[in-house]
Design a protein around this motif. Structure first.
Motif, PDB file in Angstrom:
ATOM      1  N   GLN A 121       1.063  -0.940   0.309  1.00  0.00           N
ATOM      2  CA  GLN A 121      -0.088   0.162   0.203  1.00  0.00           C
ATOM      3  C   GLN A 121       0.494   1.448   0.279  1.00  0.00           C
ATOM      4  N   ARG A 122       1.742   1.160   0.602  1.00  0.00           N
ATOM      5  CA  ARG A 122       3.016   2.118   0.868  1.00  0.00           C
ATOM      6  C   ARG A 122       3.540   2.278  -0.972  1.00  0.00           C
ATOM      7  N   GLN A 123       4.598   1.349  -1.517  1.00  0.00           N
ATOM      8  CA  GLN A 123       4.380   1.655  -2.495  1.00  0.00           C
ATOM      9  C   GLN A 123       3.579   1.684  -3.608  1.00  0.00           C
ATOM     10  N   ASN A 124       2.078   1.596  -3.324  1.00  0.00           N
ATOM     11  CA  ASN A 124       1.059   2.207  -4.748  1.00  0.00           C
ATOM     12  C   ASN A 124       1.028   3.413  -4.010  1.00  0.00           C
ATOM     13  N   GLU A 125       0.840   3.644  -2.958  1.00  0.00           N
ATOM     14  CA  GLU A 125       0.664   5.596  -2.873  1.00  0.00           C
ATOM     15  C   GLU A 125       1.992   6.885  -3.183  1.00  0.00           C
ATOM     16  N   THR A 126       3.373   5.734  -2.984  1.00  0.00           N
ATOM     17  CA  THR A 126       4.420   6.811  -3.655  1.00  0.00           C
ATOM     18  C   THR A 126       4.889   6.934  -4.921  1.00  0.00           C
ATOM     19  N   ARG A 127       3.835   5.663  -5.356  1.00  0.00           N
ATOM     20  CA  ARG A 127       4.449   5.282  -7.288  1.00  0.00           C
ATOM     21  C   ARG A 127       2.854   6.611  -7.730  1.00  0.00           C
ATOM     22  N   ASP A 128       1.470   6.299  -6.769  1.00  0.00           N
ATOM     23  CA  ASP A 128       0.761   7.482  -7.432  1.00  0.00           C
ATOM     24  C   ASP A 128       0.448   9.030  -7.624  1.00  0.00           C
ATOM     25  N   TYR A 129       1.379   9.142  -6.042  1.00  0.00           N
ATOM     26  CA  TYR A 129       2.243  10.561  -6.050  1.00  0.00           C
ATOM     27  C   TYR A 129       3.091  10.899  -7.035  1.00  0.00           C
ATOM     28  N   ALA A 130       3.761   9.930  -6.872  1.00  0.00           N
ATOM     29  CA  ALA A 130       5.744  10.647  -8.219  1.00  0.00           C
ATOM     30  C   ALA A 130       4.464  10.320  -9.246  1.00  0.00           C
ATOM     31  N   TRP A 131       3.442   9.595  -9.450  1.00  0.00           N
ATOM     32  CA  TRP A 131       3.293   9.677 -11.282  1.00  0.00           C
ATOM     33  C   TRP A 131       2.585  10.532 -11.690  1.00  0.00           C
ATOM     34  N   LYS A 132       1.592  11.027 -10.657  1.00  0.00           N
ATOM     35  CA  LYS A 132       0.475  12.779 -10.261  1.00  0.00           C
ATOM     36  C   LYS A 132       1.757  13.259 -10.586  1.00  0.00           C
ATOM     37  N   TYR A 133       2.724  13.378  -9.555  1.00  0.00           N
ATOM     38  CA  TYR A 133       3.416  14.829  -9.947  1.00  0.00           C
ATOM     39  C   TYR A 133       4.143  14.829 -11.440  1.00  0.00           C
ATOM     40  N   PHE A 134       4.229  13.361 -12.217  1.00  0.00           N
ATOM     41  CA  PHE A 134       4.964  13.436 -13.850  1.00  0.00           C
ATOM     42  C   PHE A 134       4.408  13.770 -14.225  1.00  0.00           C
TER      43      PHE A 134
ATOM     44  N   GLN B 294      11.407  21.139 -17.310  1.00  0.00           N
ATOM     45  CA  GLN B 294      12.892  19.545 -17.364  1.00  0.00           C
ATOM     46  C   GLN B 294      13.192  19.025 -16.002  1.00  0.00           C
ATOM     47  N   GLU B 295      13.533  20.544 -15.693  1.00  0.00           N
ATOM     48  CA  GLU B 295      14.036  19.606 -13.999  1.00  0.00           C
ATOM     49  C   GLU B 295      12.823  18.961 -13.098  1.00  0.00           C
ATOM     50  N   PHE B 296      11.646  19.695 -13.033  1.00  0.00           N
ATOM     51  CA  PHE B 296      10.508  18.572 -12.232  1.00  0.00           C
ATOM     52  C   PHE B 296      10.304  17.468 -13.182  1.00  0.00           C
ATOM     53  N   ILE B 297      10.283  17.294 -14.357  1.00  0.00           N
ATOM     54  CA  ILE B 297       9.752  15.737 -14.753  1.00  0.00           C
ATOM     55  C   ILE B 297      11.215  14.823 -14.543  1.00  0.00           C
ATOM     56  N   LYS B 298      11.940  15.498 -14.527  1.00  0.00           N
ATOM     57  CA  LYS B 298      13.284  14.667 -14.340  1.00  0.00           C
ATOM     58  C   LYS B 298      13.283  13.998 -12.996  1.00  0.00           C
ATOM     59  N   HIS B 299      13.282  14.877 -12.537  1.00  0.00           N
ATOM     60  CA  HIS B 299      13.065  14.636 -10.691  1.00  0.00           C
ATOM     61  C   HIS B 299      12.050  13.785 -10.595  1.00  0.00           C
ATOM     62  N   ALA B 300      11.325  13.680 -10.985  1.00  0.00           N
ATOM     63  CA  ALA B 300      10.136  13.112 -11.549  1.00  0.00           C
ATOM     64  C   ALA B 300       9.774  11.463 -11.521  1.00  0.00           C
ATOM     65  N   GLU B 301      11.179  11.324 -12.692  1.00  0.00           N
ATOM     66  CA  GLU B 301      11.638  10.183 -13.639  1.00  0.00           C
ATOM     67  C   GLU B 301      12.488   9.020 -12.251  1.00  0.00           C
ATOM     68  N   GLU B 302      13.248  10.065 -11.951  1.00  0.00           N
ATOM     69  CA  GLU B 302      14.253   8.881 -11.149  1.00  0.00           C
ATOM     70  C   GLU B 302      13.310   9.002  -9.945  1.00  0.00           C
ATOM     71  N   VAL B 303      11.977  10.111  -9.662  1.00  0.00           N
ATOM     72  CA  VAL B 303      11.279   8.883  -8.564  1.00  0.00           C
ATOM     73  C   VAL B 303      10.582   8.025  -8.223  1.00  0.00           C
ATOM     74  N   LEU B 304      10.404   7.209  -9.492  1.00  0.00           N
ATOM     75  CA  LEU B 304      10.121   6.396  -9.899  1.00  0.00           C
ATOM     76  C   LEU B 304      10.787   5.433 -10.577  1.00  0.00           C
ATOM     77  N   MET B 305      11.806   6.082 -11.016  1.00  0.00           N
ATOM     78  CA  MET B 305      12.359   4.631 -11.245  1.00  0.00           C
ATOM     79  C   MET B 305      13.183   3.800 -10.275  1.00  0.00           C
ATOM     80  N   ALA B 306      13.219   4.294  -9.424  1.00  0.00           N
ATOM     81  CA  ALA B 306      13.876   4.249  -7.796  1.00  0.00           C
ATOM     82  C   ALA B 306      12.550   3.517  -7.154  1.00  0.00           C
ATOM     83  N   ILE B 307      11.659   3.405  -7.340  1.00  0.00           N
ATOM     84  CA  ILE B 307      10.102   2.839  -7.161  1.00  0.00           C
ATOM     85  C   ILE B 307      10.189   1.758  -7.527  1.00  0.00           C
TER      86      ILE B 307
END
Length: 207
Positions: free
Chosen positions: A18-31, A91-104
């Motif tokens: 559940q934590r992973q799903n919430e984190t992934r959804d949050y990062a995806w919405k940000y991206f 682009q900086e915002f998007i790149k940061h979101a991509e790094e978070v999604l890759m970490a997930i």
């Protein structure tokens, strides 16, 4: 101990998923938010460019003083620079979101998500391979046709092209001839005569 090697109880495992799903959804919405905002901003920039170009050409069509169009060219160059800086920030915002999604993705055990289904890791690896093989756009004209273009490179090229066109037009208006005011039409001469009938032409006037 890495997350993939931890032994979790069913209850803790459910909480972890559940934590992973919430984190992934949050990062995806940000991206998705910043990716969509980036495209909308670029579309708005193209609309402004079209309006400035249309107004500038309409004014220069019959302008007596083309030099008055100088601010419009500078405006186009200034807007190109401003929107380019906005795109860099997006682009900086998007790149940061991509790094978070890759970490997930990396945090998910491989037995749950195989390597070929890790979208962000796979896309990053393919992009790096293409850039290594084809190169990236540079000042070399060959790279403009062979290099690997991303969103940033394409948008940057558009900003530079329209910005340089704006500077060129701002300078060119000083060398354009203004339109000349057409000479007034000659006033037709009226012939006045006395009586009810017009005088007959003299023999010298008869052809």
């Amino acid at each position: 101990m890495p997350p993939a090697l931890r032994v979790l109880s069913p209850e803790n495992m459910l909480m972890e998923l559940q934590r992973q799903n919430e984190t992934r959804d949050y990062a995806w919405k940000y991206f998705a938010l910043h990716a969509d905002q980036r495209l909308r901003t670029f579309n708005f920039y193209l609309l402004i460019v079209a309006v400035v170009f249309g107004g500038l050409l309409a004014y220069l069509k019959d302008a007596r003083s083309p030099a008055y169009a100088f601010p419009a060219g500078l405006l186009l160059a200034a807007l190109s620079y401003i929107f380019w800086r906005l795109d860099c920030r997006a682009q900086e915002f998007i790149k940061h979101a991509e790094e978070v999604l890759m970490a997930i993705e990396k945090d998910i055990p491989e037995d749950q998500v195989p390597e070929q289904l890790r979208l962000f890791h796979g896309e990053d690896a393919k992009t790096q391979a293409l850039r290594k093989d084809q190169g990236t756009p540079s000042w070399s004209p060959i790279s403009w046709f062979r290099g690997h273009f991303g969103y940033y490179a394409c948008f940057k090229a558009a900003f530079w092209i329209f910005g340089l066109i704006g500077i060129a037009m701002a300078l060119a208006v000083f060398f354009l001839p203004g339109s000349q005011t057409p000479a007034p039409a000659p006033v037709p001469q009226q012939i006045f005569y006395i009586g009810d009938h017009a005088p007959k032409p003299s023999p010298q006037q008869v052809p």
